[in-house]
Motif scaffolding. Structure first.
Motif, mmCIF file in Angstrom:
data_model
loop_
_atom_site.group_PDB
_atom_site.id
_atom_site.type_symbol
_atom_site.label_atom_id
_atom_site.label_comp_id
_atom_site.label_asym_id
_atom_site.label_seq_id
_atom_site.Cartn_x
_atom_site.Cartn_y
_atom_site.Cartn_z
ATOM 1 N N PRO A 1 0.837 -1.205 0.000
ATOM 2 C CA PRO A 1 0.000 0.000 0.000
ATOM 3 C C PRO A 1 0.871 1.254 0.000
ATOM 4 O O PRO A 1 2.032 1.222 0.425
ATOM 5 C CB PRO A 1 -0.786 -0.114 1.311
ATOM 6 N N LEU A 2 0.314 2.353 -0.465
ATOM 7 C CA LEU A 2 1.047 3.617 -0.519
ATOM 8 C C LEU A 2 0.853 4.460 0.734
ATOM 9 O O LEU A 2 1.519 5.483 0.885
ATOM 10 C CB LEU A 2 0.588 4.428 -1.739
ATOM 11 N N ASN A 3 -0.041 4.060 1.606
ATOM 12 C CA ASN A 3 -0.266 4.833 2.824
ATOM 13 C C ASN A 3 -0.541 3.894 3.989
ATOM 14 O O ASN A 3 -0.699 2.685 3.810
ATOM 15 C CB ASN A 3 -1.428 5.820 2.636
ATOM 16 N N ASN A 4 -0.607 4.486 5.173
ATOM 17 C CA ASN A 4 -0.826 3.713 6.396
ATOM 18 C C ASN A 4 -2.221 3.959 6.968
ATOM 19 O O ASN A 4 -2.438 3.838 8.173
ATOM 20 C CB ASN A 4 0.239 4.092 7.443
ATOM 21 N N ASN A 5 -3.162 4.289 6.084
ATOM 22 C CA ASN A 5 -4.500 4.631 6.548
ATOM 23 C C ASN A 5 -5.193 3.473 7.259
ATOM 24 O O ASN A 5 -5.967 3.676 8.197
ATOM 25 C CB ASN A 5 -5.372 5.089 5.368
ATOM 26 N N LEU A 6 -4.950 2.247 6.807
ATOM 27 C CA LEU A 6 -5.613 1.091 7.417
ATOM 28 C C LEU A 6 -5.280 0.999 8.895
ATOM 29 O O LEU A 6 -6.159 0.779 9.731
ATOM 30 C CB LEU A 6 -5.205 -0.191 6.682
ATOM 31 N N SER A 7 -4.005 1.164 9.226
ATOM 32 C CA SER A 7 -3.600 1.078 10.626
ATOM 33 C C SER A 7 -4.225 2.192 11.454
ATOM 34 O O SER A 7 -4.663 1.976 12.590
ATOM 35 C CB SER A 7 -2.072 1.141 10.731
ATOM 36 N N GLU A 8 -4.282 3.391 10.889
ATOM 37 C CA GLU A 8 -4.883 4.504 11.614
ATOM 38 C C GLU A 8 -6.376 4.296 11.826
ATOM 39 O O GLU A 8 -6.929 4.673 12.861
ATOM 40 C CB GLU A 8 -4.616 5.814 10.876
ATOM 41 N N ARG A 9 -7.049 3.692 10.853
ATOM 42 C CA ARG A 9 -8.482 3.394 11.033
ATOM 43 C C ARG A 9 -8.683 2.349 12.117
ATOM 44 O O ARG A 9 -9.581 2.467 12.953
ATOM 45 C CB ARG A 9 -9.094 2.907 9.715
ATOM 46 N N ASP A 10 -7.852 1.310 12.092
ATOM 47 C CA ASP A 10 -7.992 0.251 13.095
ATOM 48 C C ASP A 10 -7.745 0.770 14.503
ATOM 49 O O ASP A 10 -8.467 0.441 15.446
ATOM 50 C CB ASP A 10 -7.024 -0.894 12.787
ATOM 51 N N ILE A 11 -6.705 1.574 14.652
ATOM 52 C CA ILE A 11 -6.306 2.001 15.999
ATOM 53 C C ILE A 11 -7.223 3.086 16.547
ATOM 54 O O ILE A 11 -7.148 3.434 17.732
ATOM 55 C CB ILE A 11 -4.831 2.465 15.990
ATOM 56 N N ARG A 12 -8.115 3.616 15.693
ATOM 57 C CA ARG A 12 -9.100 4.590 16.177
ATOM 58 C C ARG A 12 -9.970 3.990 17.267
ATOM 59 O O ARG A 12 -10.545 4.706 18.089
ATOM 60 C CB ARG A 12 -9.948 5.065 15.001
ATOM 61 N N GLU A 13 -10.093 2.666 17.286
ATOM 62 C CA GLU A 13 -10.831 1.965 18.345
ATOM 63 C C GLU A 13 -10.309 2.370 19.716
ATOM 64 O O GLU A 13 -11.077 2.599 20.655
ATOM 65 C CB GLU A 13 -10.665 0.452 18.158
ATOM 66 N N TYR A 14 -8.998 2.466 19.833
ATOM 67 C CA TYR A 14 -8.405 2.821 21.112
ATOM 68 C C TYR A 14 -8.632 4.284 21.457
ATOM 69 O O TYR A 14 -8.807 4.629 22.628
ATOM 70 C CB TYR A 14 -6.907 2.511 21.085
ATOM 71 N N VAL A 15 -8.619 5.118 20.466
ATOM 72 C CA VAL A 15 -8.866 6.536 20.713
ATOM 73 C C VAL A 15 -10.276 6.724 21.270
ATOM 74 O O VAL A 15 -10.489 7.460 22.241
ATOM 75 C CB VAL A 15 -8.666 7.352 19.427
ATOM 76 N N LYS A 16 -11.261 6.050 20.668
ATOM 77 C CA LYS A 16 -12.634 6.155 21.156
ATOM 78 C C LYS A 16 -12.750 5.593 22.568
ATOM 79 O O LYS A 16 -13.416 6.182 23.427
ATOM 80 C CB LYS A 16 -13.586 5.419 20.203
ATOM 81 N N ARG A 17 -12.136 4.451 22.814
ATOM 82 C CA ARG A 17 -12.181 3.855 24.150
ATOM 83 C C ARG A 17 -11.525 4.781 25.172
ATOM 84 O O ARG A 17 -12.002 4.927 26.299
ATOM 85 C CB ARG A 17 -11.480 2.493 24.123
ATOM 86 N N ARG A 18 -10.416 5.414 24.785
ATOM 87 C CA ARG A 18 -9.704 6.319 25.697
ATOM 88 C C ARG A 18 -10.575 7.533 26.037
ATOM 89 O O ARG A 18 -10.607 7.989 27.181
ATOM 90 C CB ARG A 18 -8.397 6.765 25.054
ATOM 91 N N ILE A 19 -11.306 8.046 25.050
ATOM 92 C CA ILE A 19 -12.178 9.193 25.291
ATOM 93 C C ILE A 19 -13.329 8.813 26.215
ATOM 94 O O ILE A 19 -13.712 9.581 27.109
ATOM 95 C CB ILE A 19 -12.721 9.727 23.951
ATOM 96 N N ILE A 20 -13.876 7.612 26.044
ATOM 97 C CA ILE A 20 -15.052 7.200 26.810
ATOM 98 C C ILE A 20 -14.688 6.761 28.222
ATOM 99 O O ILE A 20 -15.314 7.179 29.202
ATOM 100 C CB ILE A 20 -15.784 6.055 26.080
ATOM 101 N N SER A 21 -13.659 5.917 28.342
ATOM 102 C CA SER A 21 -13.382 5.256 29.618
ATOM 103 C C SER A 21 -12.075 5.662 30.273
ATOM 104 O O SER A 21 -11.819 5.251 31.411
ATOM 105 C CB SER A 21 -13.382 3.733 29.415
#
Length: 535
Positions: free
Chosen positions: A450-470
Motif C-alpha cells: 500500500p502507498l499509505n498507512n491509513n488502514l492502521s490509523e483506522r484500526d487504531i481509532r478503536e483505542y482513541v474512542k475507548r480512551r475518550i469514553i473510559s
C-alpha cells in the motif's frame, strides 16, 4: 517579556526592494519560525487555562484530490433490491380480512415484514434431585450442557461482552441497564464476566498474530497512547486487510516492537541476521567478536542479562543494540519472512526488515509549510501538485507494473526532490523526502504494497474512542482483555464474520466458527486473492 510584547515582524512587501537579498530572506524565515514557537506557547497557555487554541491544520487530501474524481468512471446505477429479500423469518401469522362476505375467492397474500427482537427475563431454577443409594452413596442430578455452573446464561454473557467490547458502553451503564430489566448482578460479577477466565480468547488472539505474520507479505503498524493505572502507556497495532492485533505496553521502543513480532516466543537468538543487524548499528568490533565467538545460540529471556554481563557488554547503548539484534534473530528464527514489509508513518521503532513509508505522512510536511509571500506560497503549491500527480502515477503503476515505468518513476522522484525554489524550508523538506527515497519507493519493487498507512490509523481509532469514553485501564486483566477483544473484533469483521456470532460461538463452545488464525491461514491458501473468508 510577555507574548504581547513580541514585536511585529515586517512582511516582505514592507521592505524596500533595494534591501531585499538572500540574507534578509533567511533572517525573515528564522524570525517567522520563532514567531510560530511563540504561537505554540500561546496555544499551550490557552489549553492550560481551558481556553480554545488555534485550529489544527486539516489532514492531507492526497487521496481525495478533485482530479481523481473527474477521472473516475461514472457510477453504475444502484440495483434496487428489497431489504427483506433474504431475511430469516421466525414466525408467520396469517391475517384473514375482517367481515369477509360469503362467496369470496382466495387470491393469495400480501406480505408485510416486521423486524424486531425479544428482550425479556428468562430465569431458570434447576432442581437437581438428590438420592441415596442402598450402599449409602449420594447421587445428585447434573446441570445440563451449556450451563457450566454459571449463574448468568449464555445470551446474557454474550450481550454484556458485545455491549462493552463492540458498542463501547461503559460498565456502569451496562449494569444500570440490566438491573432495569430485573437482573440481580453486582459490579464485581459484571467485571468478572468481562475480564475473568478469558485464556481461550487470549490464546486465539496470539494465534491471529502468528497466522498473520506467517501468511502476509506486508503489515501496517502504528501506535497510540493507552494509559494504565494512571501512567502513560502505548498501544501498538499490527495488521493488514485480514487481521488486526493490538498490544498495550509501557514502551514504544524498537525492543518492544520486536518483542511483539516474536508472537509469543520468549527467547533471544544469536544467528547471522542478528549479528548483521548489530554490525549495521555499529556495535564495537571487539564486542561483536565476543558474540560471534558464541556461535549460533538461543538464550532464554531470564538468562539474557546475565549472558551480556558475562561478555562484559555493560554500556546501555551496546546492550540496546545487542538486545535488538538478538530479538530480530528470534523473530526470523521463528519463521517470519525476512522480506516482510512494514508500512509505517516513519516512527523510528518500526524501521526493521523491509520498511515502507506512508505517502500521506510524507506529504504532510509540505502541508505545514507557510509561505511568507506570494512567490513562496506559489512554490509550495507547485511542489504539492507535483507530489499529487506523482502519487497518482504510483497508483497506476501498482495496477500494471513494468520495468520501463519503474525506471521513469525512479528518475522523476529524483527530479522532484532536486527542485530548487525561493523557499529554503521547502528545499529542506524536499531534501528530507529524498533521503527517504528507498522507503517511499519500495512499492516500485513490491507493487502489492500500500502507498499509505491509513488502514492502521483506522484500526487504531478503536483505542482513541475507548480512551475518550473510559480513560485508562486499572487492572492487568482489564488491559489484556481490552487488547484481546479489540483484536478479535477487528479480525472477525475483516474476515466477514459478525462479532455477535463470534462471541456466541465462543461462549457456547459451538464449533460453527473456526479459529480466526485458521481462517487467516485458509485464506492464504485460497487462489481467489484478498477476499473475506467466512466460517
Amino acid at each position: 517579556m510577555s507574548l504581547k510584547d513580541v514585536p511585529k515582524i515586517p512582511k516582505l512587501s514592507e521592505i524596500p526592494s533595494d534591501q531585499v537579498n538572500p540574507v534578509v530572506l533567511n533572517l525573515l524565515e528564522i524570525c517567522h519560525h520563532f514567531q510560530e514557537l511563540f504561537h505554540g506557547l500561546r496555544d499551550e497557555i490557552a489549553r492550560l487555562k481551558g481556553e480554545k487554541a488555534r485550529p489544527k491544520i486539516k489532514p492531507s487530501k492526497l487521496e481525495d484530490d478533485p482530479k481523481d474524481k473527474e477521472k473516475s468512471e461514472p457510477k453504475k446505477p444502484r440495483e434496487i433490491r428489497k431489504k427483506t429479500a433474504d431475511l430469516e423469518i421466525h414466525d408467520t401469522i396469517p391475517l384473514p380480512p375482517v367481515g369477509l362476505p360469503a362467496g369470496s375467492r382466495f387470491k393469495g397474500y400480501e406480505y408485510f415484514t416486521q423486524q424486531g427482537i425479544k428482550i425479556s427475563l428468562y430465569n431458570v431454577l434447576y432442581k437437581m434431585e438428590r438420592w441415596i443409594t442402598p450402599t449409602g452413596e449420594y447421587l445428585v442430578g447434573k446441570l445440563p450442557a451449556g450451563v457450566d455452573g454459571e449463574h448468568y446464561n449464555q445470551p446474557l454473557r454474550v450481550y454484556i461482552l458485545h455491549q462493552y467490547y463492540h458498542c463501547l458502553v461503559t460498565q456502569p451503564l451496562i449494569l444500570e441497564q440490566i438491573r432495569e430489566w430485573g437482573i440481580k448482578m453486582s459490579a464485581g460479577q459484571l467485571s468478572a464476566i468481562l475480564i475473568k477466565d478469558k485464556e481461550k480468547y487470549h490464546a486465539e488472539k496470539e494465534d491471529i498474530l502468528r497466522a498473520g505474520l506467517e501468511t502476509s507479505s506486508y503489515v501496517h503498524v502504528d501506535d497510540t497512547g493507552a494509559r494504565h493505572q494512571g501512567h502513560n502507556g502505548y498501544c501498538t497495532h499490527i495488521g493488514n486487510e485480514l487481521f488486526a492485533y493490538f498490544a498495550s505496553t509501557q514502551s514504544k521502543s524498537r525492543i518492544n516492537f520486536l518483542e511483539l513480532l516474536r508472537a509469543g516466543a520468549d527467547d533471544y537468538v544469536l544467528n547471522e541476521e542478528a549479528l548483521a543487524y548489530m554490525r549495521a548499528q555499529k556495535l564495537p568490533q571487539f564486542l561483536l567478536d565476543r558474540l560471534i565467538g558464541m556461535g549460533n545460540k538461543s538464550i532464554e529471556c531470564k538468562e539474557w542479562s546475565a549472558f551480556l554481563a558475562d561478555l562484559w557488554i555493560k554500556d546501555s547503548r551496546h546492550i540496546q543494540i545487542a538486545t535488538e539484534g538478538a530479538l530480530l534473530g528470534s523473530v526470523l528464527d521463528h519463521g517470519i519472512n525476512p522480506n516482510l514489509a512494514i508500512v509505517s508513518d516513519d516512527a523510528g521503532q518500526f524501521d526493521i526488515l523491509r520498511h515502507g513509508l506512508c505517502w500521506i505522512h510524507a506529504e504532510r510536511v509540505f502541508v505545514k509549510l507557510i509561505g511568507f509571500d506570494d512567490a513562496q506560497r506559489a512554490a509550495i503549491e507547485k511542489v504539492r501538485t507535483e507530489i499529487w500527480d506523482y502519487y497518482r502515477e504510483l497508483k497506476a503503476y501498482k495496477s500494471s507494473p513494468d520495468e520501463e515505468k519503474k525506471a521513469l518513476l525512479d528518475a522523476k522522484f529524483d527530479e522532484i526532490c532536486a527542485t530548487k525554489t525561493c523557499f529554503v524550508s521547502l528545499n529542506l523538506a524536499l531534501q528530507r523526502m529524498h533521503r527517504n527515497k528507498a522507503e517511499l519507493l519500495l512499492v516500485l519493487e513490491r507493487p502489492e504494497l500500500p502507498l499509505n498507512n491509513n488502514l492502521s490509523e483506522r484500526d487504531i481509532r478503536e483505542y482513541v474512542k475507548r480512551r475518550i469514553i473510559s480513560g485508562s485501564t486499572r487492572s492487568t486483566d482489564g488491559r489484556r482483555c481490552r487488547d484481546t477483544f479489540a483484536s478479535l473484533k477487528k479480525t472477525s469483521r475483516k474476515l466477514g464474520i459478525s462479532f455477535w456470532d463470534f462471541l456466541s460461538a465462543r461462549v457456547s463452545g459451538r464449533g460453527d466458527i473456526a479459529p480466526l488464525g485458521e481462517l487467516i491461514r485458509r485464506h492464504a491458501c485460497a487462489p481467489t486473492g484478498c477476499q473475506p473468508v467466512g466460517p
